[in-house]
Design an enzyme around this catalytic site. Sequence first.
Site, PDB file in Angstrom:
ATOM      1  N   CYS A 238       0.822  -1.208   0.000  1.00 33.77           N
ATOM      2  CA  CYS A 238       0.000   0.000   0.000  1.00 33.77           C
ATOM      3  C   CYS A 238       0.858   1.261   0.000  1.00 33.77           C
ATOM      4  O   CYS A 238       1.338   1.675  -1.044  1.00 33.77           O
ATOM      5  CB  CYS A 238      -0.985  -0.061   1.159  1.00 33.77           C
ATOM      6  SG  CYS A 238      -2.463   0.893   0.806  1.00 33.77           S
TER       7      CYS A 238
ATOM      8  N   GLU B 148      -1.394  -9.264   3.064  1.00 38.37           N
ATOM      9  CA  GLU B 148      -1.238  -9.906   4.378  1.00 38.37           C
ATOM     10  C   GLU B 148      -2.568 -10.384   4.962  1.00 38.37           C
ATOM     11  O   GLU B 148      -2.599 -11.317   5.762  1.00 38.37           O
ATOM     12  CB  GLU B 148      -0.532  -8.958   5.365  1.00 38.37           C
ATOM     13  CG  GLU B 148      -1.307  -7.714   5.803  1.00 38.37           C
ATOM     14  CD  GLU B 148      -1.100  -6.502   4.895  1.00 38.37           C
ATOM     15  OE1 GLU B 148      -0.775  -6.694   3.714  1.00 38.37           O
ATOM     16  OE2 GLU B 148      -1.278  -5.366   5.384  1.00 38.37           O
TER      17      GLU B 148
ATOM     18  N   HIS C  48      -3.545  -5.078   0.296  1.00 36.29           N
ATOM     19  CA  HIS C  48      -2.863  -5.655   1.469  1.00 36.29           C
ATOM     20  C   HIS C  48      -2.914  -7.181   1.411  1.00 36.29           C
ATOM     21  O   HIS C  48      -3.850  -7.790   1.929  1.00 36.29           O
ATOM     22  CB  HIS C  48      -3.552  -5.181   2.754  1.00 36.29           C
ATOM     23  CG  HIS C  48      -3.336  -3.740   3.054  1.00 36.29           C
ATOM     24  ND1 HIS C  48      -2.262  -3.279   3.777  1.00 36.29           N
ATOM     25  CD2 HIS C  48      -4.054  -2.648   2.720  1.00 36.29           C
ATOM     26  CE1 HIS C  48      -2.326  -1.964   3.878  1.00 36.29           C
ATOM     27  NE2 HIS C  48      -3.405  -1.555   3.241  1.00 36.29           N
TER      28      HIS C  48
HETATM   29  N1  GLN Z   1      -2.077   6.635   3.156  1.00 34.68           N
HETATM   30  C1  GLN Z   1      -2.186   5.930   1.931  1.00 34.68           C
HETATM   31  C2  GLN Z   1      -3.580   6.045   1.317  1.00 34.68           C
HETATM   32  O1  GLN Z   1      -4.512   6.387   1.978  1.00 34.68           O
HETATM   33  C3  GLN Z   1      -1.828   4.463   2.106  1.00 34.68           C
HETATM   34  C4  GLN Z   1      -2.732   3.705   3.017  1.00 34.68           C
HETATM   35  C5  GLN Z   1      -2.174   2.367   3.432  1.00 34.68           C
HETATM   36  O2  GLN Z   1      -0.971   2.152   3.396  1.00 34.68           O
HETATM   37  N2  GLN Z   1      -3.028   1.491   3.884  1.00 34.68           N
HETATM   38  O3  GLN Z   1      -3.756   5.775   0.165  1.00 34.68           O
END
Ligand code: GLN
Length: 535
Positions: A381, A509, A507
């Site tokens: 992310c 994970e 994600h």
């Molecule tokens: N802050 C970033 C966004 O909102 C990444 C979010 C994250 O890593 N879950 O896109």
Amino acid sequence: MAKFIFVTGGVVSSLGKGIATASIGLLLKSRGMKVTLQKFDPYINVDPGTMSPFQHGEVFVTDDGAETDLDLGHYERFVNESLTRNHNLTTGQIYNSVIEKERKGEFLGGTIQVVPHITNEIKTRIRKLANKVDVVITEIGGTVGDIEGLPFLEAIRQMALEEKKDDVLYIHLTLVPFIETSFEYKTKPTQHSVKELREIGIQPDIILCRTRLSLPQDAKDKIALFCNVPKQAVIEAIDVQDIYEIPLIFAQQGLDKLIIKRLNLHKIAKPPKLDQWQKYVDNSKNPGQEISLGICGKYTKLRDAYKSVIEAIKHAATQQKTRVNLHWLESESINFHNSKQQFSNLAGVIIPGGFGMRGIEGKISAIKYFRENKMPFLGLCIGLQCAVIEFARNVCGLKDANSTEFNPKTRYPVIYLLPAQRGKRQKGGTMRLGKYPASLNKDSLAYQCYQKEIIWERHRHRYEVNNRFVSTLTKKGLVMSGIYKPENLVEIIELKNHPFFLATQFHPEFTSRPLQPNPLFTGFIKAAIEYARKT
Ligand code: GLN
């Protein structure tokens, strides 16, 4: 109709009630029963999505995009089933729905009260899960004695009144501390906590005792006598190195048999099947090799913030019969000058998700190092977003390229908000959440890992790769190997001529399970083992 098991906790928090609940789920599932798990959180937030990771740890995301307590992650990992927003409820949600009904006039003429209206709503949410399973296991968050937990305890007390006697079972997890000076285990806190439960009207059927080492029989007998349970219903929950061992420890003490007997489940219970699980635990306890990996983020002081990432690493490494030595790298303290010293003893680094500006430049410096030194890197992310920024700045020459999250005025907004996200006022539940499909390039590292053209993974972010810069980035060698086709959004980036440089907007994970590690984690671990072998 399903049976109901309720798990409460006493004495102190953080005893591992979530893992105990998940373990009970696995034990019953391993005996052929259909189970589901649910958690009630007594706080007033509607969900943990708006809480800081320092307050709450990780926010676990379900397929349907609910932002939930990290215990749901344990449930999914142990029971190997995907849960939904109906499986984690908070006081905030319960009150919200009762108040909504009141406004609609559903209780016209009545006075709305905690008992019966709030408790009825709680019971409805429990029973909602009961139609397709044999057993619903509900964990009540917090500790018995907390003011905010009372409506939940009252609701589960009423369940015993309304259901048949052999359809409801209460399990209470407590702490049995060992006092070094007198060299004995103390049962008094357990006695007090059970006394408190009984005052509310709940007599636990089984007591799980969290303890450092095995309890002497006289301590167990005392707990049985004072807490009014049969001796065999006092079960030890001994401290273990690997959480996945807990169900095996419970099974050795006959916890599954006890539950089957008390809930009269003989007819549907099959002989236990835990051989695969046992094999996993054996592998994790006896690895053939060890590697060191780094996790580089800004919540490193609270490891719970990265729970699913840690577990996903463990699953993939255990499958490769490898133990991972995790190093925590505070992103704020990394820069171009100290990268070598920070990373030279590691076999690979993960940059997990995060929000806000702090530590971003450190992550970008780190990624430059991984790219140039061909060190295995997995970005999750914000890890992908930083990798795109690094590539834009240092390979494409887009000086000061950035995400509008960190610099709203950047000349090169390589990461930005889609129009749909701009101007959103409400913070809770408004990110891109839950599972989306990504189409993979057949000729890519991502495809090599998944061996599938379409994959589904879970999201939790607002910002996206800005398609205006995609051709510049690809011309210089950044590969966009996974795309969410309906909106043409970049889901995975990677580099060729590198042992493992891959980052995802989602994600991965969250979908890793002990017996089915996420393919990207497996790919990353294999690359790290290879890197460690060569260096
Ligand atoms: N802050 C970033 C966004 O909102 C990444 C979010 C994250 O890593 N879950 O896109």
